[in-house]
Design a protein around this motif. Structure first.
Motif, mmCIF file in Angstrom:
data_model
loop_
_atom_site.group_PDB
_atom_site.id
_atom_site.type_symbol
_atom_site.label_atom_id
_atom_site.label_comp_id
_atom_site.label_asym_id
_atom_site.label_seq_id
_atom_site.Cartn_x
_atom_site.Cartn_y
_atom_site.Cartn_z
ATOM 1 N N ASP A 187 0.839 -1.194 0.000
ATOM 2 C CA ASP A 187 0.000 0.000 0.000
ATOM 3 C C ASP A 187 0.876 1.247 0.000
ATOM 4 O O ASP A 187 1.990 1.230 0.534
ATOM 5 N N MET A 220 0.307 5.343 0.927
ATOM 6 C CA MET A 220 -0.554 6.430 1.407
ATOM 7 C C MET A 220 0.114 7.760 1.085
ATOM 8 O O MET A 220 1.300 7.951 1.391
ATOM 9 N N ARG A 243 0.065 -2.449 10.865
ATOM 10 C CA ARG A 243 -1.148 -2.959 11.555
ATOM 11 C C ARG A 243 -1.182 -2.457 12.990
ATOM 12 O O ARG A 243 -2.246 -2.082 13.502
ATOM 13 N N GLY A 293 -2.331 0.939 13.128
ATOM 14 C CA GLY A 293 -3.711 1.084 12.669
ATOM 15 C C GLY A 293 -3.857 1.792 11.343
ATOM 16 O O GLY A 293 -4.928 2.306 11.021
ATOM 17 N N ILE A 294 -2.774 1.804 10.564
ATOM 18 C CA ILE A 294 -2.856 2.489 9.263
ATOM 19 C C ILE A 294 -3.015 1.500 8.108
ATOM 20 O O ILE A 294 -3.161 1.912 6.950
ATOM 21 N N TYR A 295 -2.982 0.196 8.443
ATOM 22 C CA TYR A 295 -3.129 -0.822 7.397
ATOM 23 C C TYR A 295 -3.775 -2.061 8.011
ATOM 24 O O TYR A 295 -3.421 -2.441 9.146
ATOM 25 N N PRO A 296 -4.735 -2.701 7.341
ATOM 26 C CA PRO A 296 -5.349 -2.233 6.085
ATOM 27 C C PRO A 296 -6.303 -1.084 6.354
ATOM 28 O O PRO A 296 -6.681 -0.839 7.494
ATOM 29 N N ARG A 297 -6.699 -0.401 5.329
ATOM 30 C CA ARG A 297 -7.609 0.736 5.488
ATOM 31 C C ARG A 297 -8.685 0.666 4.416
ATOM 32 O O ARG A 297 -8.527 0.014 3.380
ATOM 33 N N GLU A 298 -9.769 1.355 4.669
ATOM 34 C CA GLU A 298 -10.870 1.401 3.695
ATOM 35 C C GLU A 298 -10.387 2.149 2.447
ATOM 36 O O GLU A 298 -9.616 3.103 2.540
ATOM 37 N N ASN A 299 -10.871 1.712 1.316
ATOM 38 C CA ASN A 299 -10.494 2.304 0.030
ATOM 39 C C ASN A 299 -8.962 2.295 -0.160
ATOM 40 O O ASN A 299 -8.375 3.200 -0.729
ATOM 41 N N SER A 300 -8.333 1.276 0.393
ATOM 42 C CA SER A 300 -6.882 1.177 0.303
ATOM 43 C C SER A 300 -6.461 0.967 -1.154
ATOM 44 O O SER A 300 -7.068 0.196 -1.887
#
Length: 375
Positions: free
Chosen positions: A294, A296, A344, A347-354
């Motif tokens: 991912d 960001m 993880r 709390g930044i992965y996974p995320r919505e609309n990743s």
């Protein structure tokens, strides 16, 4: 003597591009200096160079005055009118003062002036030729070296390869043929001075232009280059033609094209990635050969946080941070790399609309020569 000089001037005009009138003016000015120097004269004089009959004469120029204070520069009205009754006060009289042995001095002076002008013209021609080749690549032969420079023969001139522009993994010996990148061409009193480099990113770009026809003809474009000379480099490539694979074109059949560049750079590892206007895709490609889960993006900060599998963290960062550093240079984005487990926990992965990166796509859109390729 006049025929020889005339022939020489014609050759210079034709081959060196030096105007005959310019050389004649220079010779006449030099003859004035030679006359004053050799005959200890402070007169106001002019010289006349007649190519038709081969004569070189000197004339003293004197102002016509009522009362003479300096006979070297002035002549009385009475004496002037003896030469020509039409002279008046304020006119200038020219009197021939050519010494008997002035022909020998004149011939020597003319030769010196012609030689100097030829040298200046040749320097100008060399400067004009090489100044147009700044930011280009040339092949030269190592001549010699001192603590500051390696001197590279480019045919008409020796170029300077500073120590700071030499690759740390290379040794240079006399008569070695090397490709160099022209960084700067300066005009100095001793002629043009050319500086070249083996570490400049432009050298890598030019080498790919030579090896890859698609880059040379503009089908594939090198968008950016990041280089740590002698160790590792990354380039990003792009094409607007869907039927062309830009990475594959640079790699060549069985890696032949990229291998030719690697050989020229004495084993420097090269990553070729596909450029994208989407920073998510571009940053993921730039971190090749590591896999990316991912990306960001912080647009305002021009920064990214990248998540990679735990087992790929060291590969993504690279030895002494080299892979991440080169990827940041290549993309122009700050890159902060997190392992999957750390992401993880934060709390930044996974995320919505990743924007999860397709690992297979990343492999296809990049190429990296690993250390095994050099064994």
């Amino acid at each position: 003597m006049s025929t020889e000089l005339l022939d020489a001037l014609l050759i210079l005009e034709k081959e060196k591009g030096i105007s005959r009138d310019v050389i004649i003016e220079a010779i006449e000015a030099a003859l004035v200096s030679a006359y004053k120097r050799n005959f200890n004269q402070a007169q106001n004089v002019r010289t006349d160079l007649n190519l038709a009959n081969g004569t070189m004469r000197v004339f003293a120029r004197k102002d016509v005055v009522d009362e003479v204070f300096d006979s070297r520069l002035e002549i009385s009205i009475e004496e002037a009118q003896k030469i020509n009754p039409s002279y008046e006060v304020g006119d200038v009289v020219e009197i021939e003062v050519t010494p008997k042995d002035f022909g020998r001095i004149a011939a020597q002076t003319a030769k010196q002036v012609v030689t100097q002008r030829v040298r200046e013209a040749e320097r100008g021609i060399i400067y004009s030729e090489f100044v147009d080749r700044e930011d280009d690549i040339m092949t030269g032969i190592v001549q010699r070296q001192d603590p500051r420079f390696i001197y590279v023969n480019l045919g008409k001139i020796e170029a300077l390869l500073p120590q700071s522009e030499q690759m740390p993994n290379e040794s240079y010996r006399p008569h070695d043929r090397i490709k160099v990148y022209l960084t700067k061409v300066e005009k100095t009193t001793k002629g043009p001075q050319i500086f070249v480099s083996r570490t400049h990113p432009g050298l890598l770009k030019r080498l790919f232009e030579i090896e890859v026809p698609e880059i040379y003809d503009g089908t594939v474009e090198i968008r950016s280059v990041a280089r740590e000379a002698g160790d590792r480099s990354k380039i990003s490539v792009y094409t607007d033609k869907p039927e062309v694979d830009p990475v594959g074109a640079c790699v060549g059949p069985k890696g032949s094209r990229v291998q030719a560049v690697v050989n020229e750079l004495k084993g420097e590892k090269i990553d070729i990635v596909e450029w994208s206007e989407d920073p998510v895709v571009f940053v993921a490609n730039a971190l090749s050969p590591s896999k990316v889960l991912d990306v960001m993006v912080e647009e305002q900060e021009k920064a990214t946080t990248v998540v990679v599998p735990d087992y790929q963290l060291s590969l993504a960062i690279g030895k002494r941070g080299q892979n991440a550093r080169l990827a940041a240079k290549l993309t122009g984005w700050k890159i902060d790399i997190k392992s999957e487990s750390e992401a993880r926990e934060l709390g930044i992965y996974p995320r919505e609309n990743s924007s999860v990166i397709n690992e297979e796509q990343t492999e296809e859109e990049s190429f990296s020569l690993s250390e095994e390729d050099f064994e």
